[in-house]
Motif scaffolding. Structure first.
Motif, PDB file in Angstrom:
ATOM      1  N   ARG A   1      41.938  36.857  47.685  1.00 54.54           N
ATOM      2  CA  ARG A   1      42.599  37.011  46.394  1.00 54.54           C
ATOM      3  C   ARG A   1      43.431  38.289  46.425  1.00 54.54           C
ATOM      4  O   ARG A   1      43.004  39.294  46.996  1.00 54.54           O
ATOM      5  CB  ARG A   1      41.495  37.134  45.343  1.00 54.54           C
ATOM      6  CG  ARG A   1      41.894  37.061  43.914  1.00 54.54           C
ATOM      7  CD  ARG A   1      40.641  36.813  43.063  1.00 54.54           C
ATOM      8  NE  ARG A   1      39.573  37.745  43.376  1.00 54.54           N
ATOM      9  CZ  ARG A   1      39.477  38.966  42.864  1.00 54.54           C
ATOM     10  NH1 ARG A   1      40.375  39.391  42.007  1.00 54.54           N
ATOM     11  NH2 ARG A   1      38.481  39.757  43.197  1.00 54.54           N
TER      12      ARG A   1
ATOM     13  N   TYR B   1      51.009  36.460  44.025  1.00 50.94           N
ATOM     14  CA  TYR B   1      49.565  36.579  43.803  1.00 50.94           C
ATOM     15  C   TYR B   1      48.887  35.289  44.228  1.00 50.94           C
ATOM     16  O   TYR B   1      49.244  34.202  43.766  1.00 50.94           O
ATOM     17  CB  TYR B   1      49.271  36.851  42.334  1.00 50.94           C
ATOM     18  CG  TYR B   1      47.826  37.184  42.061  1.00 50.94           C
ATOM     19  CD1 TYR B   1      47.337  38.476  42.290  1.00 50.94           C
ATOM     20  CD2 TYR B   1      46.935  36.225  41.580  1.00 50.94           C
ATOM     21  CE1 TYR B   1      46.010  38.797  42.049  1.00 50.94           C
ATOM     22  CE2 TYR B   1      45.605  36.536  41.338  1.00 50.94           C
ATOM     23  CZ  TYR B   1      45.148  37.829  41.568  1.00 50.94           C
ATOM     24  OH  TYR B   1      43.833  38.143  41.325  1.00 50.94           O
TER      25      TYR B   1
ATOM     26  N   ALA C   1      45.213  33.292  44.445  1.00 48.82           N
ATOM     27  CA  ALA C   1      43.790  33.159  44.110  1.00 48.82           C
ATOM     28  C   ALA C   1      43.438  31.708  44.393  1.00 48.82           C
ATOM     29  O   ALA C   1      44.166  30.803  43.970  1.00 48.82           O
ATOM     30  CB  ALA C   1      43.527  33.501  42.649  1.00 48.82           C
TER      31      ALA C   1
ATOM     32  N   ALA D   1      43.621  31.361  39.502  1.00 49.69           N
ATOM     33  CA  ALA D   1      43.458  32.272  38.362  1.00 49.69           C
ATOM     34  C   ALA D   1      44.640  33.235  38.263  1.00 49.69           C
ATOM     35  O   ALA D   1      45.289  33.550  39.269  1.00 49.69           O
ATOM     36  CB  ALA D   1      42.154  33.056  38.516  1.00 49.69           C
TER      37      ALA D   1
ATOM     38  N   PRO E   1      46.713  36.789  37.760  1.00 50.31           N
ATOM     39  CA  PRO E   1      46.485  38.095  38.389  1.00 50.31           C
ATOM     40  C   PRO E   1      45.607  39.009  37.545  1.00 50.31           C
ATOM     41  O   PRO E   1      45.748  39.062  36.323  1.00 50.31           O
ATOM     42  CB  PRO E   1      47.892  38.692  38.498  1.00 50.31           C
ATOM     43  CG  PRO E   1      48.822  37.552  38.373  1.00 50.31           C
ATOM     44  CD  PRO E   1      48.133  36.485  37.591  1.00 50.31           C
ATOM     45  N   GLU E   2      44.728  39.737  38.213  1.00 47.45           N
ATOM     46  CA  GLU E   2      43.846  40.674  37.523  1.00 47.45           C
ATOM     47  C   GLU E   2      44.413  42.088  37.528  1.00 47.45           C
ATOM     48  O   GLU E   2      43.865  42.976  36.887  1.00 47.45           O
ATOM     49  CB  GLU E   2      42.468  40.669  38.189  1.00 47.45           C
ATOM     50  CG  GLU E   2      41.702  39.403  37.891  1.00 47.45           C
ATOM     51  CD  GLU E   2      40.449  39.269  38.723  1.00 47.45           C
ATOM     52  OE1 GLU E   2      39.978  40.275  39.275  1.00 47.45           O
ATOM     53  OE2 GLU E   2      39.957  38.139  38.822  1.00 47.45           O
ATOM     54  N   TRP E   3      45.443  42.307  38.307  1.00 52.62           N
ATOM     55  CA  TRP E   3      46.065  43.629  38.337  1.00 52.62           C
ATOM     56  C   TRP E   3      47.495  43.466  38.807  1.00 52.62           C
ATOM     57  O   TRP E   3      47.887  42.392  39.260  1.00 52.62           O
ATOM     58  CB  TRP E   3      45.278  44.579  39.248  1.00 52.62           C
ATOM     59  CG  TRP E   3      45.502  44.375  40.710  1.00 52.62           C
ATOM     60  CD1 TRP E   3      46.484  44.952  41.477  1.00 52.62           C
ATOM     61  CD2 TRP E   3      44.758  43.526  41.606  1.00 52.62           C
ATOM     62  NE1 TRP E   3      46.371  44.507  42.786  1.00 52.62           N
ATOM     63  CE2 TRP E   3      45.327  43.645  42.887  1.00 52.62           C
ATOM     64  CE3 TRP E   3      43.645  42.685  41.452  1.00 52.62           C
ATOM     65  CZ2 TRP E   3      44.846  42.958  44.007  1.00 52.62           C
ATOM     66  CZ3 TRP E   3      43.172  42.004  42.560  1.00 52.62           C
ATOM     67  CH2 TRP E   3      43.754  42.140  43.813  1.00 52.62           C
TER      68      TRP E   3
ATOM     69  N   HIS F   1      39.888  47.334  42.193  1.00 51.71           N
ATOM     70  CA  HIS F   1      40.656  46.745  43.302  1.00 51.71           C
ATOM     71  C   HIS F   1      41.346  47.807  44.164  1.00 51.71           C
ATOM     72  O   HIS F   1      41.973  47.466  45.158  1.00 51.71           O
ATOM     73  CB  HIS F   1      41.691  45.766  42.745  1.00 51.71           C
ATOM     74  CG  HIS F   1      42.798  46.461  42.006  1.00 51.71           C
ATOM     75  ND1 HIS F   1      42.713  46.806  40.686  1.00 51.71           N
ATOM     76  CD2 HIS F   1      44.009  46.905  42.423  1.00 51.71           C
ATOM     77  CE1 HIS F   1      43.825  47.430  40.321  1.00 51.71           C
ATOM     78  NE2 HIS F   1      44.626  47.498  41.358  1.00 51.71           N
TER      79      HIS F   1
ATOM     80  N   GLN G   1      35.085  41.895  47.354  1.00 55.27           N
ATOM     81  CA  GLN G   1      35.516  41.314  46.067  1.00 55.27           C
ATOM     82  C   GLN G   1      36.703  40.352  46.227  1.00 55.27           C
ATOM     83  O   GLN G   1      36.885  39.457  45.404  1.00 55.27           O
ATOM     84  CB  GLN G   1      35.879  42.421  45.082  1.00 55.27           C
ATOM     85  CG  GLN G   1      37.046  43.280  45.542  1.00 55.27           C
ATOM     86  CD  GLN G   1      37.361  44.422  44.579  1.00 55.27           C
ATOM     87  OE1 GLN G   1      37.561  44.201  43.398  1.00 55.27           O
ATOM     88  NE2 GLN G   1      37.390  45.642  45.097  1.00 55.27           N
TER      89      GLN G   1
END
Ligand code: FES
Ligand SMILES: [Fe+2]
Length: 312
Positions: free
Chosen positions: A12, A118, A120, A124, A126-128, A187, A308
């Motif tokens: 990811r 990005y 995943a 999902a 992006p988380e950042w 991250h 992670q």
């Protein structure tokens, strides 16, 4: 799963797929990344988009002959047209667009002269985001060089190289073993190390600071001898292959007519070191439970942080 690496080849995170200058307005590029075929295009207004490559109609690859027209991408085979979100917006000679005429659109971030996507596994969001690099835009810094390699390895191995102090002495003939301090926060992983580096005036203590935003995007800064900053972007392209791109910035000469030869020599040295790492990376396996010696504490710190991105 590849027996050399006991985790997914496609973690990811944000991964570089091109340099900005490879994609002019209206440009279209085919991409092979994450074991998938994708298409990258730039609208006339300058926005970059990435979609799955194969047309939902009869399967043409939009990256080979697709054309940008009024902000959308048109398939080369029968002219179906898609917007940057992957929705089909027009079919020639057809009054109605069938449901399901869509392509998966990938999150894109373009900054610091690079285009990132990005990935995943579950799709999902992006988380950042990747932060802006001051050296990419400040006038006292120059874009010095870009270089790309295709390497038979896993992106984990390339990140791990930074946290492996002993190899600098043996693979890269460093004058001393660097002392590296690693710390992580979500991250982001930060590395700070000091190393004796050879110069014409004798060995000089240099400082190397690294900052990773996931496994695909490192910024590494050298200071002490010369000021060099570079982006090291490792992108998994296939189950066993990585595309590694380095983008180097060096501090411009402070005097008019001054030289930045020391910075250029340091860039050449960094490139030489990558070439030294490649045969090790291409032929090694990943040891999940390595027998580490004293002074190798950074490796477990890096592995704990990278888990992670590799799981779930
Ligand atoms: S295959 Fe794309 S329009 Fe027919
Ligand atoms: Fe190395």
């Amino acid at each position: 799963m590849n027996p050399r690496f006991p985790f997914t080849p496609y973690p990811r995170g944000w991964f570089q797929v091109a340099w900005s200058e490879e994609l002019p307005a209206g440009g279209v590029l085919p991409l092979s990344c994450f074991g998938r075929e994708l298409v990258l295009f730039r609208t006339e207004a300058g926005e970059a988009h990435v979609l799955d490559a194969y047309c939902p109609h009869l399967g043409a690859h939009l990256g080979h002959g697709g054309r940008v027209h009024q902000g959308n991408l048109q398939c080369p085979f029968h002219g179906w047209t898609f917007n940057g979100q992957g929705a089909c917006v027009a079919i020639p000679h057809a009054p109605k667009i069938p449901p399901g005429a869509t392509l998966n659109a990938w999150p894109v971030q373009e900054l610091n002269g690079v285009i990132l996507v990005y990935h995943a596994a579950d799709g999902a969001a992006p988380e950042w985001r990747v932060p802006a690099l001051p050296e990419a835009t400040e006038p006292e810094w120059l874009l010095a060089q870009k270089k790309q390699w295709r390497i038979r390895t896993h992106v984990q191995e390339i990140s791990e190289n930074v946290a492996d102090p002993t190899h600098f002495r043996y693979v890269h003939s460093a004058l001393s073993m660097p002392e590296a301090e690693l710390s992580s926060e979500g991250h982001v992983l930060r590395m700070d190390s000091k190393m004796l580096q050879p110069t014409p005036r004798g060995p000089v203590q240099g400082r190397i600071q690294g900052e990773a935003h996931g496994l695909g995007y490192w910024v590494i800064r050298f200071s002490g001898i010369a000021d060099v900053a570079f982006i090291s972007a490792a992108t998994p392209v296939g189950p066993e292959h990585v595309s590694l791109r380095h983008t180097f910035f060096i501090r411009a000469p402070t005097q008019p007519g001054g030289s930045n030869n020391v910075g250029k020599a340091l860039v050449a040295e960094i490139l030489r070191q990558v070439e030294e790492d490649i045969p090790i990376w291409e032929n090694k396996v990943y040891r999940p439970k390595p027998l580490l010696s004293a002074g190798e504490r950074a490796i477990p710190v890096l592995r704990h942080w990278s888990r992670q991105f590799l799981e779930g």
